[in-house]
Write a protein that holds these residues in place. Structure first.
Motif, PDB file in Angstrom:
ATOM      1  N   GLY A   1       0.748  -1.292   0.081  1.00 24.58           N
ATOM      2  CA  GLY A   1       0.096   0.235   0.018  1.00 24.58           C
ATOM      3  C   GLY A   1       0.861   1.301  -0.018  1.00 24.58           C
ATOM      4  O   GLY A   1       0.384   2.298   0.103  1.00 24.58           O
ATOM      5  N   SER A   2       2.261   1.274   0.005  1.00 21.48           N
ATOM      6  CA  SER A   2       2.926   2.274  -0.096  1.00 21.48           C
ATOM      7  C   SER A   2       3.865   2.335  -1.199  1.00 21.48           C
ATOM      8  O   SER A   2       4.528   1.116  -1.516  1.00 21.48           O
ATOM      9  CB  SER A   2       3.880   2.351   1.431  1.00 21.48           C
ATOM     10  N   GLN A   3       4.002   3.412  -1.989  1.00 21.78           N
ATOM     11  CA  GLN A   3       4.733   3.414  -3.309  1.00 21.78           C
ATOM     12  C   GLN A   3       6.291   2.999  -2.782  1.00 21.78           C
ATOM     13  O   GLN A   3       6.740   2.393  -3.545  1.00 21.78           O
ATOM     14  CB  GLN A   3       4.661   4.974  -3.730  1.00 21.78           C
ATOM     15  N   ARG A   4       6.662   3.656  -1.568  1.00 29.37           N
ATOM     16  CA  ARG A   4       7.959   3.391  -1.368  1.00 29.37           C
ATOM     17  C   ARG A   4       8.238   2.114  -1.091  1.00 29.37           C
ATOM     18  O   ARG A   4       9.491   1.569  -1.337  1.00 29.37           O
ATOM     19  CB  ARG A   4       8.492   4.105  -0.194  1.00 29.37           C
ATOM     20  N   GLU A   5       7.544   1.265  -0.283  1.00 28.11           N
ATOM     21  CA  GLU A   5       7.813  -0.305   0.113  1.00 28.11           C
ATOM     22  C   GLU A   5       7.393  -1.401  -0.796  1.00 28.11           C
ATOM     23  O   GLU A   5       7.711  -2.438  -0.383  1.00 28.11           O
ATOM     24  CB  GLU A   5       7.341  -0.331   1.480  1.00 28.11           C
ATOM     25  N   SER A   6       6.370  -0.897  -1.881  1.00 26.90           N
ATOM     26  CA  SER A   6       5.788  -1.926  -2.357  1.00 26.90           C
ATOM     27  C   SER A   6       6.430  -3.160  -2.933  1.00 26.90           C
ATOM     28  O   SER A   6       6.177  -4.288  -2.878  1.00 26.90           O
ATOM     29  CB  SER A   6       4.733  -1.535  -3.467  1.00 26.90           C
ATOM     30  N   ALA A   7       7.591  -2.818  -3.656  1.00 31.80           N
ATOM     31  CA  ALA A   7       8.351  -3.659  -4.325  1.00 31.80           C
ATOM     32  C   ALA A   7       9.100  -4.554  -3.327  1.00 31.80           C
ATOM     33  O   ALA A   7       9.730  -5.666  -4.032  1.00 31.80           O
ATOM     34  CB  ALA A   7       9.039  -3.028  -5.319  1.00 31.80           C
ATOM     35  N   VAL A   8       9.150  -4.554  -2.105  1.00 33.17           N
ATOM     36  CA  VAL A   8       9.664  -5.457  -1.220  1.00 33.17           C
ATOM     37  C   VAL A   8       8.833  -6.812  -1.080  1.00 33.17           C
ATOM     38  O   VAL A   8       9.298  -7.780  -0.842  1.00 33.17           O
ATOM     39  CB  VAL A   8      10.106  -4.858   0.104  1.00 33.17           C
ATOM     40  N   ASP A   9       7.780  -6.566  -1.348  1.00 33.05           N
ATOM     41  CA  ASP A   9       6.588  -7.853  -1.270  1.00 33.05           C
ATOM     42  C   ASP A   9       6.646  -8.460  -2.343  1.00 33.05           C
ATOM     43  O   ASP A   9       6.421  -7.949  -3.510  1.00 33.05           O
ATOM     44  CB  ASP A   9       4.959  -7.159  -0.884  1.00 33.05           C
ATOM     45  N   PRO A  10       6.714  -9.871  -2.376  1.00 33.88           N
ATOM     46  CA  PRO A  10       6.822 -10.739  -3.487  1.00 33.88           C
ATOM     47  C   PRO A  10       5.508 -10.679  -4.269  1.00 33.88           C
ATOM     48  O   PRO A  10       5.598 -10.861  -5.636  1.00 33.88           O
ATOM     49  CB  PRO A  10       7.282 -12.195  -3.038  1.00 33.88           C
ATOM     50  N   ILE A  11       4.420 -10.525  -3.813  1.00 40.25           N
ATOM     51  CA  ILE A  11       3.423 -10.379  -4.559  1.00 40.25           C
ATOM     52  C   ILE A  11       3.081  -9.265  -5.543  1.00 40.25           C
ATOM     53  O   ILE A  11       2.523  -9.304  -6.354  1.00 40.25           O
ATOM     54  CB  ILE A  11       1.860 -10.638  -3.503  1.00 40.25           C
TER      55      ILE A  11
END
Ligand SMILES: [Cu+2]
Length: 484
Positions: free
Chosen positions: A217-227
């Motif tokens: 749900g956060s632009q900064r953090e989203s790409a850390v979640d494999p989904i």
């Protein structure tokens, strides 16, 4: 140098040699499958899990075989973080709510998949895509915290709001992006309604980020979640599907500059450049990547219409129109339940509303001013679908745009603030009204003395006490109802 780092560094050199081979030299075709089908292939799931686990174990962020390398390419976790000079323009480079959203992410998926293959030692490994229009439930292989043997599932992320067995809600609302009237591809920000790339980006792209929540749900953090990658693989597939669906849908002309625009995903120091022009990206023979299913979803014949939520702000005296603008009496704080805001309309303003509503391409829009996330709101896991003049009871409509005008959630609000997540005054979000007003004028449903804006809660904001605000909107107005 530690043994681990040494191994990572040597592996990278080898990887650079194979991954950097020009795309045209890629012989084998990679077939990306839907996650439910992919899940039945135990060897493929094991390969993906292994790659993700090993990449996460690799703590050398500048190594393209580390997890953080791909996270930081998308966005940096902190505003104060410094990008190594050789990675300037490569890290922190994602494009959202602007032109080239689609192209930048396609190159990103392509090279990320190559990194997965290299780390897994499996050149056949293909990214799975999550087709939430068919399966809105979060895929089990991503949602199970532990594997059968008790070990951690590397595809799981415990920050998510959407957990095992839960489904995305109201996602069909966004299927209008696939309507035959949506014929033009490239977004030309700030206008995005009726343009495919913009409809996808602002529509279900953001909503899936919002409803999954947590890092997503956060632009900064989203790409850390494999989904994240299963979501963007689906987004990417729907570009291919849209082009194949044809029926007058068209990409820019061959000679335009659009096609020569190139994006890079490797360090300037890398022996071989990872870069693709849009021309290369759009040619499946060049990429050697295809999808198991390339059918474009259809807008459903009838879309569910939720009942109008209670009005939380009581009406005052009818508002007059000033300079083509109709203002609400104030803002609204949205908590963990659906709510409506009623804007009283004077008789003269009502006439103007109907007159402007009847015009095609009327500039009428709802403007949510000074939109801010509260600390709890920034954790995501929810969105609000925004409707205008919803009927009191639940129903269905053949025209999905009769009431629905868009959605808001933590991902889009953080983009609206251009990454300045501490922006004190918030951001303005705008939603075109012309389709809804035209449909309502045709149905003689614009005669009321109020315009009602409804914010219908979707998702699973867990453990949020009743009166906790998630999103604050400082002021609401309707613009473009006459000359300024
Ligand atoms: Cu995204």
């Amino acid at each position: 140098m530690q043994r681990h780092d040494f191994l990572a560094a040597t592996a990278s050199v080898a990887a650079l040699a194979t991954m950097g081979a020009s795309p045209a030299a890629t012989a084998a075709t990679i077939v990306r499958r839907e996650v439910s089908e992919f899940s039945r292939d135990a060897a493929a799931v094991a390969s993906l899990r292994k790659a993700v686990r090993l990449m996460r174990d690799n703590k050398t962020d500048t190594d393209p075989l580390s997890w953080n390398y791909w996270w930081y390419i998308h966005y940096l976790p902190k505003r104060t973080m410094v990008v190594p000079p050789e990675l300037a323009g490569v890290w922190d480079a994602c494009l959202h709510h602007q032109n080239y959203f689609y192209a930048w992410h396609r190159g990103y998926m392509y090279y990320f998949e190559k990194a997965l293959q290299t780390v897994a030692g499996d050149p056949t490994l293909a990214l799975p895509y999550w087709d939430y229009f068919k399966n809105p439930r979060i895929p089990d292989i991503y949602a199970q915290p532990k594997l059968a043997d008790g070990s951690d599932n590397s595809l799981y992320d415990d920050s998510r709001g959407l957990t095992l067995g839960q489904s995305l809600q109201g996602i069909d609302q966004f299927r209008n992006a696939f309507a035959p009237e949506v014929k033009t591809f490239p977004a030309r920000s700030p206008k995005w309604e009726g343009i495919y790339e913009g409809e996808v980006d602002h529509g279900f792209h953001d909503d899936v980020h919002d409803q999954v929540g947590g890092h997503m749900g956060s632009q900064r953090e989203s790409a850390v979640d494999p989904i994240f990658y299963a979501h963007h693989c689906q987004i990417d597939r729907l570009w291919t599907a849209w082009e194949l669906a044809d029926a007058g849908r068209s990409m820019p002309r061959d000679y335009t500059k659009f096609w020569t625009r190139t994006f890079a995903y490797s360090s300037r120091k890398a022996p071989v450049k990872w870069a693709l022009s849009i021309q290369q990206m759009d040619d499946p023979n060049v990429l050697g990547v295809t999808y198991a299913d390339t059918t474009l979803p259809k807008p459903p014949p009838r879309t569910a219409v939720p009942p109008r939520p209670p009005v939380v702000r009581p009406a005052v005296a009818p508002n007059a129109l000033q300079n083509g603008e109709l203002a609400a009496t104030g803002g609204i704080a949205l908590g963990p339940k659906s709510a409506s805001l009623s804007i009283p309309v004077s008789a003269a303003a009502r006439g103007q509303l109907k007159k402007y509503a009847a015009q095609a391409d009327s500039p009428a829009e709802v403007v949510l001013e000074g939109v801010q996330l509260t600390p709890r709101g920034s954790k995501g896991g929810y969105s609000y679908h925004v409707f205008v003049n919803l009927p009191p009871q639940t129903g269905t409509t053949a025209n999905a745009r009769q009431y629905f005008i868009g959605a808001i959630g933590s991902f889009g609000i953080s983009i609206g603030a251009h990454g300045h997540d501490d922006m004190p005054s918030g951001t303005d979000l705008r939603f075109a009204l012309s389709s809804a007003l035209r449909a309502q004028a045709a149905a003689k449903a614009l005669d009321g003395d109020h315009v009602t804006l409804s914010f219908v809660l979707r998702g699973n904001p867990k453990n949020v006490p009743a009166n906790t605000p998630l999103v604050k909107i400082a002021r609401v107005h309707i613009d473009g109802l006459g000359p300024h």
